[in-house]
Design an enzyme around this catalytic site. Structure first.
Site, PDB file in Angstrom:
ATOM      1  N   HIS A  56      15.628  67.006  23.975  1.00 39.36           N
ATOM      2  CA  HIS A  56      16.702  67.747  24.641  1.00 39.36           C
ATOM      3  C   HIS A  56      16.288  68.086  26.065  1.00 39.36           C
ATOM      4  O   HIS A  56      15.140  67.908  26.441  1.00 39.36           O
ATOM      5  CB  HIS A  56      17.111  68.988  23.845  1.00 39.36           C
ATOM      6  CG  HIS A  56      16.070  70.058  23.736  1.00 39.36           C
ATOM      7  ND1 HIS A  56      14.877  69.894  23.067  1.00 39.36           N
ATOM      8  CD2 HIS A  56      16.029  71.326  24.219  1.00 39.36           C
ATOM      9  CE1 HIS A  56      14.168  71.008  23.132  1.00 39.36           C
ATOM     10  NE2 HIS A  56      14.839  71.894  23.832  1.00 39.36           N
ATOM     11  N   HIS A  58      15.899  70.800  27.979  1.00 38.95           N
ATOM     12  CA  HIS A  58      15.203  71.988  28.488  1.00 38.95           C
ATOM     13  C   HIS A  58      13.927  71.620  29.247  1.00 38.95           C
ATOM     14  O   HIS A  58      13.204  70.703  28.864  1.00 38.95           O
ATOM     15  CB  HIS A  58      14.871  72.941  27.338  1.00 38.95           C
ATOM     16  CG  HIS A  58      16.076  73.700  26.849  1.00 38.95           C
ATOM     17  ND1 HIS A  58      16.110  74.322  25.621  1.00 38.95           N
ATOM     18  CD2 HIS A  58      17.278  73.931  27.440  1.00 38.95           C
ATOM     19  CE1 HIS A  58      17.302  74.912  25.473  1.00 38.95           C
ATOM     20  NE2 HIS A  58      18.017  74.682  26.559  1.00 38.95           N
ATOM     21  N   ASP A  60      11.021  72.882  29.416  1.00 45.92           N
ATOM     22  CA  ASP A  60       9.728  72.877  28.729  1.00 45.92           C
ATOM     23  C   ASP A  60       9.570  71.652  27.818  1.00 45.92           C
ATOM     24  O   ASP A  60       8.574  71.518  27.109  1.00 45.92           O
ATOM     25  CB  ASP A  60       9.526  74.183  27.934  1.00 45.92           C
ATOM     26  CG  ASP A  60      10.533  74.375  26.828  1.00 45.92           C
ATOM     27  OD1 ASP A  60      11.737  74.196  27.070  1.00 45.92           O
ATOM     28  OD2 ASP A  60      10.117  74.702  25.693  1.00 45.92           O
ATOM     29  N   HIS A  61      10.559  70.741  27.862  1.00 43.01           N
ATOM     30  CA  HIS A  61      10.458  69.479  27.113  1.00 43.01           C
ATOM     31  C   HIS A  61      10.544  68.268  28.042  1.00 43.01           C
ATOM     32  O   HIS A  61      10.356  67.134  27.603  1.00 43.01           O
ATOM     33  CB  HIS A  61      11.543  69.407  26.030  1.00 43.01           C
ATOM     34  CG  HIS A  61      11.375  70.485  24.997  1.00 43.01           C
ATOM     35  ND1 HIS A  61      10.889  70.258  23.732  1.00 43.01           N
ATOM     36  CD2 HIS A  61      11.568  71.831  25.089  1.00 43.01           C
ATOM     37  CE1 HIS A  61      10.808  71.405  23.084  1.00 43.01           C
ATOM     38  NE2 HIS A  61      11.213  72.380  23.883  1.00 43.01           N
ATOM     39  N   HIS A 114      20.855  73.969  19.187  1.00 38.24           N
ATOM     40  CA  HIS A 114      19.963  74.571  20.200  1.00 38.24           C
ATOM     41  C   HIS A 114      20.481  74.164  21.579  1.00 38.24           C
ATOM     42  O   HIS A 114      20.714  74.999  22.442  1.00 38.24           O
ATOM     43  CB  HIS A 114      18.537  74.090  19.957  1.00 38.24           C
ATOM     44  CG  HIS A 114      17.547  74.561  20.976  1.00 38.24           C
ATOM     45  ND1 HIS A 114      17.172  75.879  21.093  1.00 38.24           N
ATOM     46  CD2 HIS A 114      16.855  73.892  21.932  1.00 38.24           C
ATOM     47  CE1 HIS A 114      16.290  75.996  22.080  1.00 38.24           C
ATOM     48  NE2 HIS A 114      16.087  74.798  22.605  1.00 38.24           N
ATOM     49  N   ASP A 133      13.389  71.389  19.195  1.00 38.95           N
ATOM     50  CA  ASP A 133      13.618  72.821  18.981  1.00 38.95           C
ATOM     51  C   ASP A 133      14.743  73.072  17.973  1.00 38.95           C
ATOM     52  O   ASP A 133      15.434  74.090  18.044  1.00 38.95           O
ATOM     53  CB  ASP A 133      13.953  73.518  20.308  1.00 38.95           C
ATOM     54  CG  ASP A 133      12.736  73.650  21.218  1.00 38.95           C
ATOM     55  OD1 ASP A 133      11.631  73.259  20.803  1.00 38.95           O
ATOM     56  OD2 ASP A 133      12.905  74.149  22.341  1.00 38.95           O
ATOM     57  N   HIS A 171       7.336  73.890  19.262  1.00 41.06           N
ATOM     58  CA  HIS A 171       6.623  75.129  19.600  1.00 41.06           C
ATOM     59  C   HIS A 171       5.753  75.635  18.456  1.00 41.06           C
ATOM     60  O   HIS A 171       6.086  75.448  17.279  1.00 41.06           O
ATOM     61  CB  HIS A 171       7.619  76.249  19.957  1.00 41.06           C
ATOM     62  CG  HIS A 171       8.385  75.980  21.213  1.00 41.06           C
ATOM     63  ND1 HIS A 171       7.962  76.423  22.447  1.00 41.06           N
ATOM     64  CD2 HIS A 171       9.527  75.299  21.435  1.00 41.06           C
ATOM     65  CE1 HIS A 171       8.824  76.038  23.373  1.00 41.06           C
ATOM     66  NE2 HIS A 171       9.788  75.344  22.786  1.00 41.06           N
TER      67      HIS A 171
HETATM   68 FE    FE Z   1      11.452  74.450  23.834  1.00 36.98          FE
HETATM   69 ZN    ZN Z   2      14.519  74.082  23.995  1.00 34.23          ZN
END
Ligand code: FE
Ligand code: ZN
Length: 255
Positions: A56, A58, A60-61, A114, A133, A171
């Site tokens: 996805h 985001h 942090d990915h 998400h 996530d 995570h």
């Molecule tokens: Fe994440």
């Molecule tokens: Zn995420």
């Protein structure tokens, strides 16, 4: 030869994962939280990065994609619905699409909730799933772009994978998830067993994943919104499972 995995930490609490096919030498990073730890993992295992499979959009990915692509000219595979929000995408995928990493054959499962276009990758022969996530061990992702019913359906798809599927999530949230899960099912023996295991792993500095789908079905309350003990615990007898799920997710947000 079986697929090999290198699991490592990125950013503050993200996991990075490399999936390697020893036969062809192909290696995929599942998401790219940041470039440096991915490079270190590649160097440590002597693997060459050929693909990035994005779950996805985001940051942090996806934060490491540009740098990794520049250095390795790897293929970037990303969810079709989110491709416009992800850098340097080569191939877009959605439900039912096939993805190859060398000789390893994966399939794409749409798991929205998400984010609206979130996908998971399932490698059936390897019994491996990469769920971003959507599903966490003893928890699940926050419902940010979708709604609770959508997220519940996504979790059901993952719950339907074979029990011996090992899944990798985005995570390390397991310990906090367990603290919340105990408020929902204080007498769940599978949860108590998992809590002991997780405490042991964390004390030894080990990651708490992968977990198996079968083990999660017994202990993760977010996969159990249609199980009598959980429905009763939330005082929602007679409600559809997605509403039970929604209430549980709300409580976790406030926990
Ligand atoms: Fe994440
Ligand atoms: Zn995420």
């Amino acid at each position: 030869m079986a697929a090999q995995i290198n699991l490592f930490r990125c950013l503050s609490d993200n996991f990075g994962v490399l999936l390697h096919d020893p036969q062809s030498g192909a290696t995929a990073a599942i998401d790219a939280p940041e470039a440096a730890p991915v490079e270190a993992a590649l160097a440590g295992s002597g693997w060459r990065l050929t693909d990035i499979l994005v779950t996805h959009h985001h940051g942090d990915h996806t934060g490491g994609i540009v740098e990794l692509k520049r250095r390795h000219a790897c293929r970037v595979v990303a969810p079709r619905q989110e491709a416009a929000r992800i850098a340097l995408v080569d191939e877009t995928v959605g439900e039912g699409d096939r993805v190859r990493v060398g000789a390893l054959a994966g399939q794409v499962i749409d798991t929205p909730g998400h984010t609206a276009g979130h996908v998971s990758y399932f490698f059936a022969a390897e019994k491996l799933a990469f769920v971003g996530d959507t599903l966490f061990s003893i928890g699940c992702g926050r419902v940010i772009e979708g709604n609770a019913e959508m997220m519940w359906r996504s979790l059901l798809k993952l719950r339907d994978l074979p029990d011996d599927t090992r899944f990798y999530c985005g995570h390390e949230y397991t310990a906090a998830n367990i603290r919340f899960a105990k408020t929902i099912e204080p007498h769940n023996k599978a949860l108590a067993t998992r809590a002991e295991e997780v405490a042991r792993f964390l004390a030894a500095g080990r990651p708490t994943i992968p977990a198996t789908i079968g083990a999660e079905k017994a202990a993760n309350p977010f996969l159990r919104a249609d199980v009598a003990e959980v429905v009763q615990s939330l005082g929602l007898a007679g409600s559809p499972a997605w509403k039970v799920f929604a209430e549980m997710r709300e409580r976790k947000n406030r926990f």
